[in-house]
Design a protein around this motif. Structure first.
Motif, short mmCIF file in Angstrom:
data_model
loop_
_atom_site.label_atom_id
_atom_site.label_comp_id
_atom_site.label_asym_id
_atom_site.label_seq_id
_atom_site.Cartn_x
_atom_site.Cartn_y
_atom_site.Cartn_z
N ASP A 89 0.85 -1.19 0.00
CA ASP A 89 0.00 0.00 0.00
C ASP A 89 0.88 1.24 0.00
OD1 ASP A 89 -2.10 1.77 0.14
OD2 ASP A 89 -2.44 1.46 2.29
N ALA A 96 0.21 4.04 -2.00
CA ALA A 96 -0.52 5.23 -2.46
C ALA A 96 -0.41 6.32 -1.39
CB ALA A 96 -1.98 4.88 -2.71
N ASP A 97 -0.19 7.53 -1.85
CA ASP A 97 -0.11 8.70 -0.98
C ASP A 97 1.05 8.67 0.00
OD1 ASP A 97 -2.46 9.73 -2.20
OD2 ASP A 97 -3.71 8.57 -0.82
N LYS A 98 2.10 7.91 -0.30
CA LYS A 98 3.28 7.87 0.57
C LYS A 98 4.46 8.48 -0.16
CE LYS A 98 2.01 3.94 3.39
NZ LYS A 98 2.33 2.57 3.79
N SER A 99 5.30 9.15 0.59
CA SER A 99 6.51 9.73 0.01
C SER A 99 7.50 8.61 -0.30
CB SER A 99 7.14 10.72 0.99
OG SER A 99 7.70 10.03 2.10
N GLU A 130 9.02 7.30 2.87
CA GLU A 130 8.11 6.40 3.60
C GLU A 130 8.07 5.02 2.96
OE1 GLU A 130 4.63 9.23 5.45
OE2 GLU A 130 4.70 9.00 3.26
#
Length: 115
Positions: free
Chosen positions: A37, A39-42, A45
């Motif tokens: 997962d 998505a939306d992680k730098s 991260e």
């Protein structure tokens, strides 16, 4: 239960289906799923998450199989994308009740899907 992991030895390992080991199996499954997962992680991260998963898989495999130092050295030479996740999934799946033949079938299907 007996589980064969040919990467470390030809004889099956004897693995206890204790609550402790089943809890470890659940935790590694969750960690492996979380790593997917992104998505939306730098980028940082994602990389830290992947490092955490690699560390967790190693600890899980070493603890469950009670690997010797020589076997741990073999572990460190395994392919991080192909062999290690399959071993972790195999061990955790078996501890969570997946029959050996069902696991083998899923590995074959995944290999065919990659082609």
């Amino acid at each position: 239960m007996k589980i064969t992991v040919k990467e470390f030895q030809s004889q099956p390992f004897v693995v206890k289906t204790s609550n402790r080991n089943v809890q470890k199996a659940l935790k590694i499954q969750l960690k492996m799923n979380e790593a997917d997962d992104i998505a939306d992680k730098s980028t940082e991260e994602v990389l830290k998450g992947r490092q955490e998963v690699l560390d967790s898989m190693k600890a899980f495999i070493v603890e469950i199989l009670k690997l010797s130092p020589k076997q741990i050295d073999k572990y460190d030479d395994l392919d991080v994308y192909e062999e290690i996740p399959i071993i972790a999934a195999h061990l955790s799946g078996r501890l969570l009740g997946v029959p050996e033949d069902a696991f083998d079938e899923s590995v074959k299907n995944a290999a065919q899907a990659k082609k």
